[in-house]
Design an enzyme around this catalytic site. Sequence first.
Site, mmCIF file in Angstrom:
data_model
loop_
_atom_site.group_PDB
_atom_site.id
_atom_site.type_symbol
_atom_site.label_atom_id
_atom_site.label_comp_id
_atom_site.label_asym_id
_atom_site.label_seq_id
_atom_site.Cartn_x
_atom_site.Cartn_y
_atom_site.Cartn_z
ATOM 1 N N THR A 28 0.855 -0.975 0.055
ATOM 2 C CA THR A 28 -0.034 0.048 0.074
ATOM 3 C C THR A 28 0.952 1.080 0.025
ATOM 4 O O THR A 28 2.052 1.195 0.714
ATOM 5 C CB THR A 28 -0.918 -0.065 1.362
ATOM 6 O OG1 THR A 28 -1.859 -1.103 1.173
ATOM 7 C CG2 THR A 28 -1.658 1.267 1.352
ATOM 8 N N SER A 30 2.142 5.292 -2.314
ATOM 9 C CA SER A 30 2.226 5.525 -3.522
ATOM 10 C C SER A 30 3.286 4.818 -4.238
ATOM 11 O O SER A 30 3.449 4.703 -5.582
ATOM 12 C CB SER A 30 2.813 7.268 -3.512
ATOM 13 O OG SER A 30 3.755 7.302 -2.555
ATOM 14 N N ASP A 83 6.416 -4.138 -1.238
ATOM 15 C CA ASP A 83 5.644 -3.151 -0.546
ATOM 16 C C ASP A 83 6.638 -1.792 -0.219
ATOM 17 O O ASP A 83 7.834 -1.928 -0.377
ATOM 18 C CB ASP A 83 5.344 -3.519 0.917
ATOM 19 C CG ASP A 83 4.016 -2.880 1.606
ATOM 20 O OD1 ASP A 83 3.630 -1.637 1.014
ATOM 21 O OD2 ASP A 83 3.491 -3.272 2.427
ATOM 22 N N GLU A 105 -0.553 -5.277 6.082
ATOM 23 C CA GLU A 105 0.869 -5.332 5.592
ATOM 24 C C GLU A 105 1.660 -6.316 6.240
ATOM 25 O O GLU A 105 2.593 -7.083 5.373
ATOM 26 C CB GLU A 105 1.644 -4.063 5.224
ATOM 27 C CG GLU A 105 0.780 -2.935 4.348
ATOM 28 C CD GLU A 105 1.305 -1.662 4.564
ATOM 29 O OE1 GLU A 105 1.221 -0.851 3.443
ATOM 30 O OE2 GLU A 105 1.941 -1.112 5.577
ATOM 31 N N LYS A 123 14.098 7.636 1.998
ATOM 32 C CA LYS A 123 13.594 6.633 3.208
ATOM 33 C C LYS A 123 14.576 5.955 3.914
ATOM 34 O O LYS A 123 14.434 5.351 5.048
ATOM 35 C CB LYS A 123 12.394 5.782 2.665
ATOM 36 C CG LYS A 123 11.554 6.112 1.811
ATOM 37 C CD LYS A 123 10.361 6.811 2.591
ATOM 38 C CE LYS A 123 9.027 7.283 1.831
ATOM 39 N NZ LYS A 123 8.425 6.467 1.360
#
Length: 232
Positions: A28, A30, A83, A105, A123
Amino acid sequence: MDARQMKINAAQAALGHVEDGMRLGIGTGSTAEEFVRLLAEKVAGGLRVEGVPTSERTARLCVELGVPLKSLDELPELDLTIDGADEVDGQLCLIKGGGGALLREKIVASASARMLVIADESKLVETLGAFALPIEVNPFGQASTRIAIEKTASRLGLTGELKLRQSGDGIFTTDGGHYIFDASFGRIPDAEALSRELNAIPGVVEHGLFINMAALAIIAGPAGARTLQAKK
Ligand SMILES: O=C(CO)[C@H](O)[C@H](O)COP(=O)(O)O
């Protein structure tokens, strides 16, 4: 290169790990959505996969683009989950849940032989915790659960605000009907201990620390995508 292009590049590299006939967990957010768009093109070209979505939002996109879906009960064991993440450290420990889907998730990733994380290089962190840690709680007794989380964190030397996540005019609820506290603890030196302690609080349904779950991470930057492998 803009952030969207880096997400697309990470998603493109992840496609190289998808084989015909695979049972896929589909994340899940963008970045995961860029993966779904690229996967849908491959499916249209003849690739056969069955996907288990980690949220209603991802399920809707997959249906719209023609990616075949099954429930996790129909496919309880998966080959690969792909993911995104909110933070990734050098050991591939993660903070997830910015999109509110952390429970599904984590269940889907746990049911998978391998978890592959896709992210742009913003990230990647040395120590988890700049991103507020999402903690999913049962609405029943959420005020008591908040106090229990604060006491637990404080025993581990962590302090900070717990914000009940909002959406529009009301409280955000997850696909499972739960609430989320976003905990601004700052740097979390011992994520494993925090994970263990949070899991022991009855009102905590799940939290966004994913420890020793990701096998690979594809991190995209302006100079290209690189693959990091979890140490065994
Ligand atoms: O954990 C997540 C959703 O619950 C997402 O993977 C995470 O928030 C990253 O999202 P994005 O790819 O939009 O940055």
